[in-house]
Design a protein around this motif. Sequence first.
Motif, short mmCIF file in Angstrom:
data_model
loop_
_atom_site.label_atom_id
_atom_site.label_comp_id
_atom_site.label_asym_id
_atom_site.label_seq_id
_atom_site.Cartn_x
_atom_site.Cartn_y
_atom_site.Cartn_z
N SER A 11 2.90 4.43 -1.30
CA SER A 11 3.01 5.27 -2.48
C SER A 11 4.37 5.97 -2.53
N ASP A 36 0.80 -1.22 0.00
CA ASP A 36 0.00 0.00 0.00
C ASP A 36 0.84 1.28 0.00
N GLU A 56 4.91 5.32 3.21
CA GLU A 56 3.76 6.20 3.37
C GLU A 56 2.68 5.85 2.35
N ASN A 57 1.42 5.97 2.76
CA ASN A 57 0.33 5.75 1.83
C ASN A 57 0.04 7.05 1.08
N ARG A 58 -1.00 7.06 0.26
CA ARG A 58 -1.32 8.23 -0.57
C ARG A 58 -1.69 9.46 0.25
N GLU A 59 -2.15 9.26 1.48
CA GLU A 59 -2.51 10.37 2.36
C GLU A 59 -1.32 10.91 3.14
N GLY A 60 -0.14 10.30 2.97
CA GLY A 60 1.06 10.74 3.67
C GLY A 60 1.22 10.14 5.05
N GLU A 61 0.38 9.17 5.41
CA GLU A 61 0.48 8.51 6.71
C GLU A 61 1.52 7.41 6.65
#
Length: 89
Positions: free
Chosen positions: A26, A24, A72-77
């Motif tokens: 990015s 997951d 990090e995922n697409r939301e920056g988490e």
Amino acid sequence: MLNLQVKSSRITYGIMVWWNECADASLYQVKLYLNDKGQTQLLATIPIERNTFYHTFTGLATYEYVIEVSAENREGEVIAQGKTSQKVE
């Protein structure tokens, strides 16, 4: 948070670091810390695109370094993280 398996190997005047894929992710953030006499200092933060699972740091002096990789995922988490250490001699 998931655990990334991070490994490193010494190369001439540097360190090669690699990690397992996080499905997951990015983006991967690779941080290089200098570990000198028990104190750590951040030297560099390198963003790595999602399909690359390695980085090489060159031109390093004779010290012990800590390398931390976070996914990090697409939301920056941050969804996964791991670290390793390596001495350059």
